[in-house]
Design a protein around this motif. Structure first.
Motif, PDB file in Angstrom:
ATOM      1  N   LYS A   6       0.857  -1.187   0.000  1.00  0.00           N
ATOM      2  CA  LYS A   6       0.000   0.000   0.000  1.00  0.00           C
ATOM      3  C   LYS A   6       0.889   1.231   0.000  1.00  0.00           C
ATOM      4  O   LYS A   6       1.554   1.518   1.002  1.00  0.00           O
ATOM      5  CB  LYS A   6      -0.929  -0.008   1.205  1.00  0.00           C
ATOM      6  CG  LYS A   6      -1.940  -1.127   1.141  1.00  0.00           C
ATOM      7  CD  LYS A   6      -2.934  -1.048   2.260  1.00  0.00           C
ATOM      8  CE  LYS A   6      -3.872  -2.240   2.131  1.00  0.00           C
ATOM      9  NZ  LYS A   6      -5.131  -2.031   2.765  1.00  0.00           N
ATOM     10  N   VAL A   7       0.888   1.923  -1.116  1.00  0.00           N
ATOM     11  CA  VAL A   7       1.725   3.106  -1.278  1.00  0.00           C
ATOM     12  C   VAL A   7       0.855   4.234  -1.815  1.00  0.00           C
ATOM     13  O   VAL A   7       0.091   4.040  -2.768  1.00  0.00           O
ATOM     14  CB  VAL A   7       2.896   2.817  -2.266  1.00  0.00           C
ATOM     15  CG1 VAL A   7       3.714   4.054  -2.501  1.00  0.00           C
ATOM     16  CG2 VAL A   7       3.759   1.680  -1.756  1.00  0.00           C
ATOM     17  N   ASP A  19       8.665   5.297  -0.755  1.00  0.00           N
ATOM     18  CA  ASP A  19       7.510   4.778  -0.014  1.00  0.00           C
ATOM     19  C   ASP A  19       7.335   3.278  -0.238  1.00  0.00           C
ATOM     20  O   ASP A  19       6.973   2.535   0.676  1.00  0.00           O
ATOM     21  CB  ASP A  19       6.237   5.525  -0.403  1.00  0.00           C
ATOM     22  CG  ASP A  19       6.231   6.968   0.071  1.00  0.00           C
ATOM     23  OD1 ASP A  19       7.118   7.341   0.872  1.00  0.00           O
ATOM     24  OD2 ASP A  19       5.339   7.736  -0.366  1.00  0.00           O
ATOM     25  N   THR A  20       7.591   2.829  -1.462  1.00  0.00           N
ATOM     26  CA  THR A  20       7.496   1.399  -1.770  1.00  0.00           C
ATOM     27  C   THR A  20       8.524   0.619  -0.962  1.00  0.00           C
ATOM     28  O   THR A  20       8.221  -0.426  -0.374  1.00  0.00           O
ATOM     29  CB  THR A  20       7.704   1.159  -3.279  1.00  0.00           C
ATOM     30  OG1 THR A  20       6.656   1.811  -3.999  1.00  0.00           O
ATOM     31  CG2 THR A  20       7.695  -0.325  -3.611  1.00  0.00           C
ATOM     32  N   CYS A  21       9.743   1.120  -0.909  1.00  0.00           N
ATOM     33  CA  CYS A  21      10.798   0.441  -0.147  1.00  0.00           C
ATOM     34  C   CYS A  21      10.483   0.422   1.341  1.00  0.00           C
ATOM     35  O   CYS A  21      10.723  -0.589   2.014  1.00  0.00           O
ATOM     36  CB  CYS A  21      12.155   1.088  -0.425  1.00  0.00           C
ATOM     37  SG  CYS A  21      12.777   0.722  -2.087  1.00  0.00           S
ATOM     38  N   SER A  22       9.934   1.495   1.853  1.00  0.00           N
ATOM     39  CA  SER A  22       9.559   1.531   3.275  1.00  0.00           C
ATOM     40  C   SER A  22       8.472   0.507   3.586  1.00  0.00           C
ATOM     41  O   SER A  22       8.539  -0.201   4.593  1.00  0.00           O
ATOM     42  CB  SER A  22       9.050   2.924   3.660  1.00  0.00           C
ATOM     43  OG  SER A  22      10.078   3.862   3.567  1.00  0.00           O
ATOM     44  N   ALA A  23       7.472   0.417   2.715  1.00  0.00           N
ATOM     45  CA  ALA A  23       6.394  -0.549   2.919  1.00  0.00           C
ATOM     46  C   ALA A  23       6.918  -1.978   2.796  1.00  0.00           C
ATOM     47  O   ALA A  23       6.510  -2.867   3.543  1.00  0.00           O
ATOM     48  CB  ALA A  23       5.275  -0.303   1.913  1.00  0.00           C
ATOM     49  N   PHE A  78      20.188  -3.196   0.893  1.00  0.00           N
ATOM     50  CA  PHE A  78      19.386  -3.819  -0.161  1.00  0.00           C
ATOM     51  C   PHE A  78      18.438  -2.803  -0.787  1.00  0.00           C
ATOM     52  O   PHE A  78      18.360  -2.670  -2.002  1.00  0.00           O
ATOM     53  CB  PHE A  78      18.600  -5.013   0.396  1.00  0.00           C
ATOM     54  CG  PHE A  78      17.514  -5.513  -0.515  1.00  0.00           C
ATOM     55  CD1 PHE A  78      17.829  -6.205  -1.681  1.00  0.00           C
ATOM     56  CD2 PHE A  78      16.178  -5.290  -0.231  1.00  0.00           C
ATOM     57  CE1 PHE A  78      16.828  -6.660  -2.536  1.00  0.00           C
ATOM     58  CE2 PHE A  78      15.173  -5.739  -1.068  1.00  0.00           C
ATOM     59  CZ  PHE A  78      15.497  -6.424  -2.222  1.00  0.00           C
ATOM     60  N   PHE A  79      17.715  -2.070   0.064  1.00  0.00           N
ATOM     61  CA  PHE A  79      16.756  -1.100  -0.457  1.00  0.00           C
ATOM     62  C   PHE A  79      17.453   0.082  -1.124  1.00  0.00           C
ATOM     63  O   PHE A  79      16.937   0.649  -2.084  1.00  0.00           O
ATOM     64  CB  PHE A  79      15.792  -0.644   0.643  1.00  0.00           C
ATOM     65  CG  PHE A  79      14.794  -1.701   1.004  1.00  0.00           C
ATOM     66  CD1 PHE A  79      13.856  -2.139   0.089  1.00  0.00           C
ATOM     67  CD2 PHE A  79      14.816  -2.295   2.252  1.00  0.00           C
ATOM     68  CE1 PHE A  79      12.942  -3.132   0.409  1.00  0.00           C
ATOM     69  CE2 PHE A  79      13.916  -3.283   2.585  1.00  0.00           C
ATOM     70  CZ  PHE A  79      12.978  -3.709   1.663  1.00  0.00           C
ATOM     71  N   GLY A  80      18.623   0.454  -0.631  1.00  0.00           N
ATOM     72  CA  GLY A  80      19.401   1.507  -1.290  1.00  0.00           C
ATOM     73  C   GLY A  80      19.769   1.105  -2.712  1.00  0.00           C
ATOM     74  O   GLY A  80      19.623   1.903  -3.651  1.00  0.00           O
ATOM     75  N   ARG A  81      20.234  -0.132  -2.887  1.00  0.00           N
ATOM     76  CA  ARG A  81      20.567  -0.633  -4.235  1.00  0.00           C
ATOM     77  C   ARG A  81      19.324  -0.697  -5.109  1.00  0.00           C
ATOM     78  O   ARG A  81      19.355  -0.348  -6.293  1.00  0.00           O
ATOM     79  CB  ARG A  81      21.218  -2.012  -4.150  1.00  0.00           C
ATOM     80  CG  ARG A  81      22.626  -2.004  -3.616  1.00  0.00           C
ATOM     81  CD  ARG A  81      23.293  -3.362  -3.747  1.00  0.00           C
ATOM     82  NE  ARG A  81      22.610  -4.421  -3.019  1.00  0.00           N
ATOM     83  CZ  ARG A  81      22.813  -4.714  -1.746  1.00  0.00           C
ATOM     84  NH1 ARG A  81      23.696  -4.028  -1.029  1.00  0.00           N
ATOM     85  NH2 ARG A  81      22.164  -5.709  -1.169  1.00  0.00           N
ATOM     86  N   SER A 108       2.562  -1.526  -6.738  1.00  0.00           N
ATOM     87  CA  SER A 108       3.889  -1.851  -6.219  1.00  0.00           C
ATOM     88  C   SER A 108       3.783  -3.153  -5.431  1.00  0.00           C
ATOM     89  O   SER A 108       2.792  -3.398  -4.739  1.00  0.00           O
ATOM     90  CB  SER A 108       4.436  -0.723  -5.344  1.00  0.00           C
ATOM     91  OG  SER A 108       3.605  -0.496  -4.243  1.00  0.00           O
ATOM     92  N   HIS A 109       4.806  -3.993  -5.598  1.00  0.00           N
ATOM     93  CA  HIS A 109       4.807  -5.314  -4.980  1.00  0.00           C
ATOM     94  C   HIS A 109       6.185  -5.633  -4.437  1.00  0.00           C
ATOM     95  O   HIS A 109       7.197  -5.133  -4.924  1.00  0.00           O
ATOM     96  CB  HIS A 109       4.480  -6.401  -6.014  1.00  0.00           C
ATOM     97  CG  HIS A 109       3.143  -6.271  -6.645  1.00  0.00           C
ATOM     98  ND1 HIS A 109       2.016  -6.829  -6.116  1.00  0.00           N
ATOM     99  CD2 HIS A 109       2.752  -5.640  -7.775  1.00  0.00           C
ATOM    100  CE1 HIS A 109       0.987  -6.554  -6.894  1.00  0.00           C
ATOM    101  NE2 HIS A 109       1.415  -5.826  -7.906  1.00  0.00           N
ATOM    102  N   LEU A 110       6.188  -6.517  -3.460  1.00  0.00           N
ATOM    103  CA  LEU A 110       7.412  -7.155  -3.005  1.00  0.00           C
ATOM    104  C   LEU A 110       7.290  -8.601  -3.449  1.00  0.00           C
ATOM    105  O   LEU A 110       6.345  -9.296  -3.068  1.00  0.00           O
ATOM    106  CB  LEU A 110       7.544  -7.079  -1.479  1.00  0.00           C
ATOM    107  CG  LEU A 110       8.664  -7.915  -0.864  1.00  0.00           C
ATOM    108  CD1 LEU A 110      10.027  -7.393  -1.310  1.00  0.00           C
ATOM    109  CD2 LEU A 110       8.553  -7.920   0.645  1.00  0.00           C
ATOM    110  N   GLN A 111       8.202  -9.060  -4.285  1.00  0.00           N
ATOM    111  CA  GLN A 111       8.188 -10.453  -4.726  1.00  0.00           C
ATOM    112  C   GLN A 111       9.281 -11.207  -3.986  1.00  0.00           C
ATOM    113  O   GLN A 111      10.418 -10.740  -3.931  1.00  0.00           O
ATOM    114  CB  GLN A 111       8.401 -10.557  -6.234  1.00  0.00           C
ATOM    115  CG  GLN A 111       7.218 -10.060  -7.025  1.00  0.00           C
ATOM    116  CD  GLN A 111       7.380 -10.258  -8.518  1.00  0.00           C
ATOM    117  OE1 GLN A 111       8.483 -10.386  -9.029  1.00  0.00           O
ATOM    118  NE2 GLN A 111       6.263 -10.271  -9.217  1.00  0.00           N
TER     119      GLN A 111
END
Length: 156
Positions: A6-7, A19-23, A78-81, A108-111
């Motif tokens: 949820k972004v 926001d996607t990386c934070s979620a 990881f999220f920085g990259r 937006s998804h996390l796979q």
């Protein structure tokens, strides 16, 4: 497995990526408590361009590099990259996409997929002719630290 994130929609793709990386981080921390995973961030965006007085729309999906993660890994790295990689792909699309401009976030998804790191286990059968050479160690241990013991055996 894909986890929708949820972004909030934003007019700035930097904010969308952050926001996607934070979620995703919240979800990923919980997943890593149970099992190592391979993970990637997926963001669907729409772009527009004016052509002949009409607004053309294009939807494009951007993915980070899929990386293996285990508990204790630095998720901020990881999220920085992931942020740098996705942002570069978006800028490349805008630059070389014949005038496409960012419009809005579509999804937006996390796979993730389970990840089983390689590990040593058991004793390996060595052919007789190699055993006779006495050049190979084949140490057996109940704690599966055979490789460590082979290295220690080589030390003076």
């Amino acid at each position: 497995k894909s986890f929708p994130l949820k972004v909030e929609k934003s007019m700035d793709y930097d904010t969308v990526i952050a926001d996607t990386c934070s979620a995703a981080k919240c979800r990923l921390v919980k997943l890593l408590e149970t099992h190592p995973v391979k993970a990637q961030i997926v963001i669907g965006l729409s772009f527009y361009k004016m052509a002949g007085g009409e607004k053309d729309i294009s939807e494009k999906v951007f993915r980070s590099v899929c990386e293996p993660l285990v508990m204790g890994d630095d998720l901020d790295e990881f999220f920085g990259r992931a942020k740098v990689y996705i942002k570069a792909r978006i800028e490349e699309y805008e630059r070389y996409g014949s005038g496409w401009l960012f419009d809005e976030l579509k999804c937006s998804h996390l796979q993730v997929a389970k990840y089983t790191p390689l590990s040593g286990s058991g004793k390996v059968h060595i052919p007789r002719n190699i055993k006779k050479m006495k050049s190979v160690l084949n140490i057996s241990s109940p704690d599966n630290k055979c490789f460590l013991y082979c290295l220690l055996a080589k030390l003076p």
